[in-house]
Write a protein that holds these residues in place. Sequence first.
Motif, PDB file in Angstrom:
ATOM      1  N   ARG A  46      -9.921  94.899  40.657  1.00 33.92           N
ATOM      2  CA  ARG A  46     -10.579  94.979  41.868  1.00 33.92           C
ATOM      3  C   ARG A  46     -11.811  95.821  41.906  1.00 33.92           C
ATOM      4  O   ARG A  46     -12.919  95.212  42.415  1.00 33.92           O
ATOM      5  CB  ARG A  46      -9.678  95.593  42.837  1.00 33.92           C
ATOM      6  CG  ARG A  46      -8.489  94.593  43.544  1.00 33.92           C
ATOM      7  CD  ARG A  46      -9.019  93.702  44.446  1.00 33.92           C
ATOM      8  NE  ARG A  46      -8.420  92.762  45.007  1.00 33.92           N
ATOM      9  CZ  ARG A  46      -8.569  91.863  45.890  1.00 33.92           C
ATOM     10  NH1 ARG A  46      -9.675  91.907  46.292  1.00 33.92           N
ATOM     11  NH2 ARG A  46      -7.723  90.959  46.315  1.00 33.92           N
ATOM     12  N   PHE A  47     -11.719  97.165  41.406  1.00 36.13           N
ATOM     13  CA  PHE A  47     -12.835  97.987  41.350  1.00 36.13           C
ATOM     14  C   PHE A  47     -13.981  97.351  40.407  1.00 36.13           C
ATOM     15  O   PHE A  47     -15.173  97.525  40.997  1.00 36.13           O
ATOM     16  CB  PHE A  47     -12.564  99.302  40.867  1.00 36.13           C
ATOM     17  CG  PHE A  47     -11.994 100.262  41.996  1.00 36.13           C
ATOM     18  CD1 PHE A  47     -12.602 100.390  43.257  1.00 36.13           C
ATOM     19  CD2 PHE A  47     -10.950 101.118  41.794  1.00 36.13           C
ATOM     20  CE1 PHE A  47     -11.645 101.050  44.216  1.00 36.13           C
ATOM     21  CE2 PHE A  47     -10.364 101.999  42.494  1.00 36.13           C
ATOM     22  CZ  PHE A  47     -10.636 101.708  43.886  1.00 36.13           C
ATOM     23  N   VAL A  48     -13.902  96.822  39.507  1.00 38.22           N
ATOM     24  CA  VAL A  48     -14.778  96.439  38.505  1.00 38.22           C
ATOM     25  C   VAL A  48     -15.674  94.977  39.344  1.00 38.22           C
ATOM     26  O   VAL A  48     -16.840  95.124  39.399  1.00 38.22           O
ATOM     27  CB  VAL A  48     -14.317  95.955  37.151  1.00 38.22           C
ATOM     28  CG1 VAL A  48     -15.264  94.874  36.518  1.00 38.22           C
ATOM     29  CG2 VAL A  48     -13.844  97.076  36.276  1.00 38.22           C
ATOM     30  N   ASP A  49     -14.905  94.054  39.835  1.00 42.72           N
ATOM     31  CA  ASP A  49     -15.270  93.228  40.588  1.00 42.72           C
ATOM     32  C   ASP A  49     -16.158  93.634  41.872  1.00 42.72           C
ATOM     33  O   ASP A  49     -17.271  93.045  41.962  1.00 42.72           O
ATOM     34  CB  ASP A  49     -14.292  92.280  41.234  1.00 42.72           C
ATOM     35  CG  ASP A  49     -13.384  91.137  40.094  1.00 42.72           C
ATOM     36  OD1 ASP A  49     -14.133  91.152  39.035  1.00 42.72           O
ATOM     37  OD2 ASP A  49     -12.405  90.869  40.306  1.00 42.72           O
ATOM     38  N   GLY A  50     -15.572  94.667  42.622  1.00 43.85           N
ATOM     39  CA  GLY A  50     -16.176  95.016  43.678  1.00 43.85           C
ATOM     40  C   GLY A  50     -17.735  95.835  43.147  1.00 43.85           C
ATOM     41  O   GLY A  50     -18.807  95.533  43.790  1.00 43.85           O
TER      42      GLY A  50
END
Length: 412
Positions: A46-50
Amino acid sequence: MANPNDFMTRDIVVDELQARQRSLRLAVVTETFPPEINGVAMTISRFVDGLRARRHDVQLIRPRQTKTDAADQEEVLMRGLPIPRYPHLKMGLPAKNALVHLWSMRRPDVVHIVTEGPLGWSALQAAIKLKLPVTSDFRTNFHAYSGHYGIGWLKKPIFAYLRKFHNRTHCTMVPTESLRRELQQVGFQNLRVVSRGVDTRLFSPTKRDVQLRRSWGATDVTPVALYVGRLASEKNLRTLVAAYEAMRVVRPEIKLVLVGDGPARQELETQIPGVVFAGLQRGEDLARHYASGDIFLFPSITETFGNVTPEAMASGLTVLAYDYAAASQLIRQGESGYLVPYNNTDAFVTSAATIARDWPNAKAIGMAARIVAESLDWERLVSDLEAVFHQAAQTSPAPREILVPHAGNASA
Protein backbone atom coordinates in the motif's frame (compact mmCIF):
# COMPACT_ATOMS: atom_id res chain seq x y z
CA MET A 1 -4.94 55.80 -21.84
CA ALA A 2 -3.59 54.46 -18.57
CA ASN A 3 -0.45 56.02 -17.19
CA PRO A 4 2.24 53.31 -16.70
CA ASN A 5 3.32 55.05 -13.50
CA ASP A 6 -0.08 54.28 -11.99
CA PHE A 7 0.85 50.61 -11.80
CA MET A 8 3.85 51.47 -9.66
CA THR A 9 1.73 53.18 -7.03
CA ARG A 10 -0.98 50.56 -6.75
CA ASP A 11 -0.92 47.93 -4.02
CA ILE A 12 0.55 44.70 -5.26
CA VAL A 13 -0.86 41.53 -3.72
CA VAL A 14 1.39 38.50 -3.94
CA ASP A 15 0.05 35.01 -3.22
CA GLU A 16 2.75 33.00 -1.52
CA LEU A 17 2.30 29.58 -3.05
CA GLN A 18 3.88 26.75 -1.15
CA ALA A 19 6.59 25.09 -3.18
CA ARG A 20 5.86 21.53 -4.16
CA GLN A 21 8.11 19.07 -2.35
CA ARG A 22 10.60 17.47 -4.67
CA SER A 23 10.23 13.85 -5.61
CA LEU A 24 12.51 11.45 -3.78
CA ARG A 25 14.52 8.47 -4.89
CA LEU A 26 13.73 5.79 -2.30
CA ALA A 27 15.19 2.33 -1.84
CA VAL A 28 12.77 0.09 0.09
CA VAL A 29 14.24 -3.16 1.42
CA THR A 30 11.83 -5.84 2.57
CA GLU A 31 11.87 -9.61 2.97
CA THR A 32 8.10 -9.91 2.51
CA PHE A 33 5.85 -8.57 -0.24
CA PRO A 34 2.72 -9.70 -2.11
CA PRO A 35 1.72 -12.25 -3.23
CA GLU A 36 2.83 -13.34 0.26
CA ILE A 37 -0.12 -13.01 2.62
CA ASN A 38 0.58 -11.16 5.87
CA GLY A 39 -0.01 -7.75 7.36
CA VAL A 40 3.49 -6.44 6.71
CA ALA A 41 3.41 -7.40 3.01
CA MET A 42 0.01 -5.80 2.53
CA THR A 43 0.97 -2.58 4.31
CA ILE A 44 4.25 -2.14 2.44
CA SER A 45 2.49 -2.74 -0.87
CA ARG A 46 0.00 0.00 0.00
CA PHE A 47 2.72 2.44 0.97
CA VAL A 48 4.82 1.71 -2.13
CA ASP A 49 1.81 2.24 -4.41
CA GLY A 50 0.92 5.45 -2.57
CA LEU A 51 4.44 6.86 -2.82
CA ARG A 52 4.67 6.05 -6.52
CA ALA A 53 1.31 7.75 -7.07
CA ARG A 54 2.93 10.85 -5.53
CA ARG A 55 5.68 10.62 -8.17
CA HIS A 56 8.43 9.30 -5.95
CA ASP A 57 10.92 6.90 -7.51
CA VAL A 58 10.67 3.74 -5.38
CA GLN A 59 13.22 0.98 -5.91
CA LEU A 60 11.89 -2.18 -4.23
CA ILE A 61 14.54 -4.68 -3.08
CA ARG A 62 13.25 -8.09 -1.97
CA PRO A 63 14.10 -11.81 -2.09
CA ARG A 64 13.08 -13.80 -5.15
CA GLN A 65 9.95 -15.64 -4.03
CA THR A 66 9.84 -18.39 -6.66
CA LYS A 67 12.07 -19.66 -9.48
CA THR A 68 9.80 -17.96 -12.00
CA ASP A 69 9.57 -14.70 -10.04
CA ALA A 70 10.59 -11.85 -12.36
CA ALA A 71 11.43 -8.28 -11.39
CA ASP A 72 9.63 -5.35 -12.95
CA GLN A 73 11.48 -2.17 -13.89
CA GLU A 74 11.36 -0.86 -10.32
CA GLU A 75 12.44 -4.03 -8.48
CA VAL A 76 15.69 -5.71 -7.58
CA LEU A 77 15.46 -9.41 -6.70
CA MET A 78 17.96 -10.93 -4.29
CA ARG A 79 18.68 -14.49 -3.23
CA GLY A 80 16.56 -15.99 -0.46
CA LEU A 81 15.91 -19.17 1.52
CA PRO A 82 12.59 -20.63 2.76
CA ILE A 83 11.75 -19.77 6.36
CA PRO A 84 11.50 -22.86 8.63
CA ARG A 85 7.87 -24.02 9.05
CA TYR A 86 6.80 -21.47 6.41
CA PRO A 87 8.32 -22.73 3.14
CA HIS A 88 6.22 -20.29 1.07
CA LEU A 89 7.99 -17.35 2.76
CA LYS A 90 11.55 -16.33 1.90
CA MET A 91 14.31 -14.89 4.06
CA GLY A 92 16.79 -12.70 2.21
CA LEU A 93 20.47 -13.68 2.29
CA PRO A 94 23.33 -11.28 3.10
CA ALA A 95 23.99 -8.97 0.16
CA LYS A 96 26.03 -6.01 1.39
CA ASN A 97 28.47 -5.94 -1.53
CA ALA A 98 25.68 -6.15 -4.11
CA LEU A 99 23.80 -3.29 -2.45
CA VAL A 100 26.93 -1.12 -2.17
CA HIS A 101 27.51 -1.62 -5.90
CA LEU A 102 23.85 -0.95 -6.75
CA TRP A 103 23.59 2.24 -4.69
CA SER A 104 27.00 3.53 -5.78
CA MET A 105 25.73 3.56 -9.35
CA ARG A 106 22.36 5.07 -8.46
CA ARG A 107 22.28 6.74 -5.05
CA PRO A 108 18.90 6.83 -3.30
CA ASP A 109 17.91 9.83 -1.20
CA VAL A 110 16.74 7.51 1.59
CA VAL A 111 17.07 3.80 2.30
CA HIS A 112 14.02 2.43 4.11
CA ILE A 113 14.37 -0.99 5.75
CA VAL A 114 11.16 -2.88 6.51
CA THR A 115 12.50 -6.15 7.96
CA GLU A 116 15.49 -6.84 10.19
CA GLY A 117 16.67 -10.13 8.65
CA PRO A 118 20.01 -10.77 6.89
CA LEU A 119 18.97 -8.69 3.87
CA GLY A 120 17.85 -5.83 6.09
CA TRP A 121 21.12 -5.90 8.05
CA SER A 122 23.08 -5.88 4.78
CA ALA A 123 21.09 -2.86 3.63
CA LEU A 124 21.84 -1.05 6.88
CA GLN A 125 25.57 -1.74 6.57
CA ALA A 126 25.65 -0.73 2.90
CA ALA A 127 23.79 2.52 3.57
CA ILE A 128 26.13 3.42 6.45
CA LYS A 129 29.18 2.75 4.28
CA LEU A 130 27.80 5.03 1.54
CA LYS A 131 26.67 7.66 4.07
CA LEU A 132 23.01 7.36 3.01
CA PRO A 133 20.21 8.31 5.41
CA VAL A 134 18.31 5.28 6.67
CA THR A 135 14.83 4.82 8.16
CA SER A 136 13.27 1.60 9.42
CA ASP A 137 10.02 -0.05 10.46
CA PHE A 138 9.35 -2.03 13.62
CA ARG A 139 6.59 -4.31 12.37
CA THR A 140 7.07 -7.78 13.85
CA ASN A 141 7.62 -8.87 17.45
CA PHE A 142 10.33 -11.41 16.65
CA HIS A 143 11.49 -11.31 20.27
CA ALA A 144 7.97 -12.21 21.44
CA TYR A 145 7.70 -15.06 18.91
CA SER A 146 10.79 -16.79 20.30
CA GLY A 147 8.92 -18.25 23.28
CA HIS A 148 6.44 -19.97 20.96
CA TYR A 149 9.08 -21.85 18.99
CA GLY A 150 11.17 -23.38 21.75
CA ILE A 151 13.88 -20.73 21.63
CA GLY A 152 12.70 -18.52 24.48
CA TRP A 153 16.29 -18.32 25.73
CA LEU A 154 17.06 -16.22 22.63
CA LYS A 155 14.53 -13.52 23.53
CA LYS A 156 17.07 -11.17 25.15
CA PRO A 157 19.71 -11.51 22.40
CA ILE A 158 17.06 -11.00 19.71
CA PHE A 159 15.74 -7.91 21.46
CA ALA A 160 19.27 -6.53 21.87
CA TYR A 161 19.89 -7.06 18.15
CA LEU A 162 16.65 -5.28 17.21
CA ARG A 163 17.51 -2.33 19.45
CA LYS A 164 21.02 -2.07 17.97
CA PHE A 165 19.61 -2.35 14.45
CA HIS A 166 16.96 0.35 14.78
CA ASN A 167 19.05 2.78 16.82
CA ARG A 168 21.48 3.06 13.91
CA THR A 169 18.76 4.56 11.69
CA HIS A 170 17.56 8.17 11.35
CA CYS A 171 14.18 7.10 12.75
CA THR A 172 12.16 3.95 13.36
CA MET A 173 8.48 4.00 12.47
CA VAL A 174 5.97 2.20 14.69
CA PRO A 175 2.20 1.86 14.10
CA THR A 176 0.87 2.92 17.53
CA GLU A 177 1.67 5.35 20.32
CA SER A 178 1.53 2.56 22.90
CA LEU A 179 4.24 0.62 21.04
CA ARG A 180 6.34 3.78 20.79
CA ARG A 181 6.22 4.22 24.57
CA GLU A 182 6.98 0.54 25.17
CA LEU A 183 10.05 0.56 22.93
CA GLN A 184 11.26 3.90 24.24
CA GLN A 185 11.24 2.56 27.80
CA VAL A 186 13.68 -0.22 26.81
CA GLY A 187 16.17 1.95 24.98
CA PHE A 188 14.88 2.41 21.43
CA GLN A 189 15.54 5.91 20.07
CA ASN A 190 14.17 8.21 17.37
CA LEU A 191 10.74 6.58 17.25
CA ARG A 192 7.98 8.00 15.05
CA VAL A 193 4.33 6.89 14.92
CA VAL A 194 3.04 6.24 11.40
CA SER A 195 -0.21 4.33 11.62
CA ARG A 196 -1.95 2.09 9.08
CA GLY A 197 -5.13 2.33 7.11
CA VAL A 198 -7.72 0.01 5.64
CA ASP A 199 -9.36 -0.27 2.22
CA THR A 200 -13.01 0.36 3.11
CA ARG A 201 -14.09 -0.19 -0.48
CA LEU A 202 -12.68 -3.70 -0.47
CA PHE A 203 -13.59 -4.58 3.12
CA SER A 204 -17.27 -3.75 3.44
CA PRO A 205 -20.50 -5.23 4.89
CA THR A 206 -21.88 -5.15 1.35
CA LYS A 207 -19.65 -8.14 0.50
CA ARG A 208 -21.73 -10.44 2.74
CA ASP A 209 -22.39 -13.67 0.81
CA VAL A 210 -25.40 -15.82 1.70
CA GLN A 211 -24.16 -18.74 -0.40
CA LEU A 212 -20.79 -18.70 1.32
CA ARG A 213 -22.49 -18.79 4.71
CA ARG A 214 -24.59 -21.74 3.60
CA SER A 215 -21.42 -23.59 2.60
CA TRP A 216 -20.36 -23.16 6.24
CA GLY A 217 -23.66 -24.66 7.42
CA ALA A 218 -24.96 -21.25 8.57
CA THR A 219 -28.37 -19.76 7.87
CA ASP A 220 -29.08 -16.03 7.70
CA VAL A 221 -29.48 -15.92 11.49
CA THR A 222 -26.81 -18.40 12.58
CA PRO A 223 -24.03 -16.60 14.51
CA VAL A 224 -20.63 -17.02 12.84
CA ALA A 225 -17.40 -16.37 14.72
CA LEU A 226 -14.42 -15.63 12.48
CA TYR A 227 -10.66 -15.71 12.85
CA VAL A 228 -8.26 -14.49 10.14
CA GLY A 229 -4.53 -15.04 10.43
CA ARG A 230 -1.76 -17.59 10.64
CA LEU A 231 -2.66 -20.87 12.34
CA ALA A 232 0.39 -20.86 14.58
CA SER A 233 1.16 -20.96 18.30
CA GLU A 234 2.22 -17.30 18.49
CA LYS A 235 -1.37 -16.33 17.68
CA ASN A 236 -2.60 -17.73 21.03
CA LEU A 237 -5.07 -20.12 19.40
CA ARG A 238 -5.74 -22.02 22.62
CA THR A 239 -7.59 -18.97 23.86
CA LEU A 240 -9.52 -18.85 20.58
CA VAL A 241 -10.65 -22.45 21.07
CA ALA A 242 -11.66 -21.79 24.70
CA ALA A 243 -13.66 -18.70 23.67
CA TYR A 244 -15.48 -20.64 20.96
CA GLU A 245 -16.37 -23.42 23.38
CA ALA A 246 -17.74 -20.86 25.84
CA MET A 247 -19.88 -19.32 23.11
CA ARG A 248 -21.22 -22.75 22.16
CA VAL A 249 -22.52 -23.24 25.70
CA VAL A 250 -24.66 -20.14 25.25
CA ARG A 251 -25.53 -20.63 21.57
CA PRO A 252 -24.94 -24.25 20.46
CA GLU A 253 -25.64 -23.37 16.81
CA ILE A 254 -22.71 -20.98 16.50
CA LYS A 255 -20.13 -21.67 13.77
CA LEU A 256 -16.39 -20.99 13.85
CA VAL A 257 -14.59 -20.21 10.58
CA LEU A 258 -10.78 -20.04 10.46
CA VAL A 259 -9.30 -18.17 7.49
CA GLY A 260 -5.58 -18.82 7.03
CA ASP A 261 -3.11 -21.65 7.26
CA GLY A 262 -0.07 -22.64 9.26
CA PRO A 263 1.68 -25.33 11.29
CA ALA A 264 -1.10 -25.56 13.91
CA ARG A 265 -3.84 -26.51 11.45
CA GLN A 266 -3.59 -30.28 11.86
CA GLU A 267 -3.76 -30.05 15.64
CA LEU A 268 -6.77 -27.73 15.45
CA GLU A 269 -8.60 -30.07 13.07
CA THR A 270 -8.42 -32.87 15.63
CA GLN A 271 -9.06 -30.61 18.62
CA ILE A 272 -12.23 -28.86 17.40
CA PRO A 273 -14.11 -31.01 14.87
CA GLY A 274 -16.82 -29.25 12.91
CA VAL A 275 -14.86 -26.03 12.55
CA VAL A 276 -14.64 -24.62 9.02
CA PHE A 277 -11.08 -24.27 7.71
CA ALA A 278 -11.29 -21.83 4.82
CA GLY A 279 -7.56 -21.73 4.01
CA LEU A 280 -5.69 -18.73 2.65
CA GLN A 281 -7.87 -16.10 1.01
CA ARG A 282 -6.96 -12.97 -0.93
CA GLY A 283 -8.63 -9.84 -2.26
CA GLU A 284 -12.34 -10.07 -2.96
CA ASP A 285 -12.53 -13.64 -1.61
CA LEU A 286 -11.02 -12.50 1.69
CA ALA A 287 -13.45 -9.57 1.82
CA ARG A 288 -16.40 -11.95 1.31
CA HIS A 289 -15.20 -14.15 4.17
CA TYR A 290 -14.89 -11.21 6.52
CA ALA A 291 -18.28 -9.75 5.67
CA SER A 292 -20.01 -13.13 5.93
CA GLY A 293 -19.02 -13.48 9.58
CA ASP A 294 -20.57 -11.78 12.61
CA ILE A 295 -17.97 -11.59 15.36
CA PHE A 296 -14.21 -11.45 14.99
CA LEU A 297 -12.20 -13.25 17.66
CA PHE A 298 -8.60 -12.06 17.83
CA PRO A 299 -6.67 -13.45 20.83
CA SER A 300 -3.13 -12.81 19.52
CA ILE A 301 -0.69 -11.30 22.02
CA THR A 302 2.29 -10.82 19.67
CA GLU A 303 1.12 -8.05 17.31
CA THR A 304 2.77 -4.72 16.62
CA PHE A 305 -0.48 -3.58 15.01
CA GLY A 306 -2.75 -6.32 13.69
CA ASN A 307 -4.14 -5.29 10.29
CA VAL A 308 -6.93 -7.82 10.64
CA THR A 309 -8.55 -5.66 13.32
CA PRO A 310 -9.40 -2.67 11.07
CA GLU A 311 -10.23 -5.07 8.21
CA ALA A 312 -12.80 -6.81 10.42
CA MET A 313 -14.18 -3.48 11.64
CA ALA A 314 -14.50 -2.19 8.07
CA SER A 315 -16.43 -5.38 7.24
CA GLY A 316 -18.99 -4.60 9.96
CA LEU A 317 -17.89 -7.29 12.41
CA THR A 318 -17.93 -7.02 16.18
CA VAL A 319 -14.30 -7.40 17.30
CA LEU A 320 -13.17 -9.01 20.55
CA ALA A 321 -9.47 -8.43 21.19
CA TYR A 322 -6.92 -7.67 23.86
CA ASP A 323 -6.48 -4.04 24.82
CA TYR A 324 -3.28 -3.26 22.91
CA ALA A 325 -1.98 -2.62 19.37
CA ALA A 326 -4.61 -1.65 16.76
CA ALA A 327 -7.54 -2.73 18.94
CA SER A 328 -6.54 -0.35 21.73
CA GLN A 329 -6.12 2.48 19.25
CA LEU A 330 -9.39 1.96 17.34
CA ILE A 331 -11.97 0.37 19.65
CA ARG A 332 -14.02 2.08 22.33
CA GLN A 333 -15.13 -0.57 24.78
CA GLY A 334 -18.76 -1.53 24.36
CA GLU A 335 -19.31 1.05 21.60
CA SER A 336 -17.28 -0.07 18.57
CA GLY A 337 -16.02 -3.41 19.86
CA TYR A 338 -14.92 -5.28 22.98
CA LEU A 339 -11.58 -5.04 24.75
CA VAL A 340 -10.21 -7.16 27.60
CA PRO A 341 -6.97 -6.75 29.58
CA TYR A 342 -3.86 -7.88 27.75
CA ASN A 343 -3.20 -11.64 27.92
CA ASN A 344 -6.09 -12.23 30.36
CA THR A 345 -7.46 -15.50 29.01
CA ASP A 346 -10.34 -15.73 31.50
CA ALA A 347 -11.54 -12.24 30.60
CA PHE A 348 -11.37 -13.02 26.88
CA VAL A 349 -13.39 -16.23 27.27
CA THR A 350 -15.95 -14.60 29.56
CA SER A 351 -16.41 -11.68 27.18
CA ALA A 352 -16.93 -14.07 24.26
CA ALA A 353 -19.72 -15.80 26.15
CA THR A 354 -21.29 -12.43 27.02
CA ILE A 355 -21.29 -11.41 23.36
CA ALA A 356 -23.00 -14.68 22.39
CA ARG A 357 -25.61 -14.06 25.05
CA ASP A 358 -26.35 -10.50 23.86
CA TRP A 359 -26.25 -11.12 20.13
CA PRO A 360 -28.53 -8.24 18.93
CA ASN A 361 -26.36 -5.65 20.68
CA ALA A 362 -23.22 -7.22 19.25
CA LYS A 363 -24.55 -6.76 15.73
CA ALA A 364 -25.19 -3.06 16.36
CA ILE A 365 -21.64 -2.63 17.63
CA GLY A 366 -20.37 -4.12 14.38
CA MET A 367 -22.05 -1.32 12.45
CA ALA A 368 -20.45 1.26 14.73
CA ALA A 369 -17.07 -0.37 14.05
CA ARG A 370 -17.59 0.21 10.33
CA ILE A 371 -17.99 3.95 10.94
CA VAL A 372 -14.68 4.04 12.83
CA ALA A 373 -12.91 2.19 10.03
CA GLU A 374 -14.12 4.70 7.45
CA SER A 375 -11.86 7.32 9.05
CA LEU A 376 -8.68 5.30 8.40
CA ASP A 377 -7.61 6.99 5.18
CA TRP A 378 -4.57 5.49 3.41
CA GLU A 379 -3.90 8.77 1.58
CA ARG A 380 -3.31 10.64 4.85
CA LEU A 381 -1.05 7.89 6.14
CA VAL A 382 1.04 7.89 2.96
CA SER A 383 1.41 11.66 3.44
CA ASP A 384 2.73 11.06 6.97
CA LEU A 385 5.26 8.55 5.63
CA GLU A 386 6.31 10.94 2.88
CA ALA A 387 7.00 13.64 5.47
CA VAL A 388 9.32 11.29 7.38
CA PHE A 389 11.28 10.50 4.24
CA HIS A 390 11.65 14.18 3.30
CA GLN A 391 12.96 14.93 6.77
CA ALA A 392 15.41 12.04 6.60
CA ALA A 393 16.65 13.08 3.15
CA GLN A 394 17.61 16.49 4.50
CA THR A 395 19.93 14.98 7.12
CA SER A 396 22.56 13.85 4.62
CA PRO A 397 24.81 15.96 2.38
CA ALA A 398 25.24 12.98 0.05
CA PRO A 399 24.95 13.96 -3.62
CA ARG A 400 22.01 12.56 -5.52
CA GLU A 401 23.47 12.78 -9.03
CA ILE A 402 23.31 9.63 -11.08
CA LEU A 403 26.88 8.48 -11.60
CA VAL A 404 26.07 6.14 -14.48
CA PRO A 405 22.96 5.76 -16.66
CA HIS A 406 20.17 3.73 -15.06
CA ALA A 407 20.53 0.16 -16.27
CA GLY A 408 16.99 -0.99 -15.54
CA ASN A 409 16.49 -4.23 -13.63
CA ALA A 410 19.15 -5.78 -11.46
CA SER A 411 19.29 -9.18 -9.90
CA ALA A 412 21.53 -10.92 -7.44
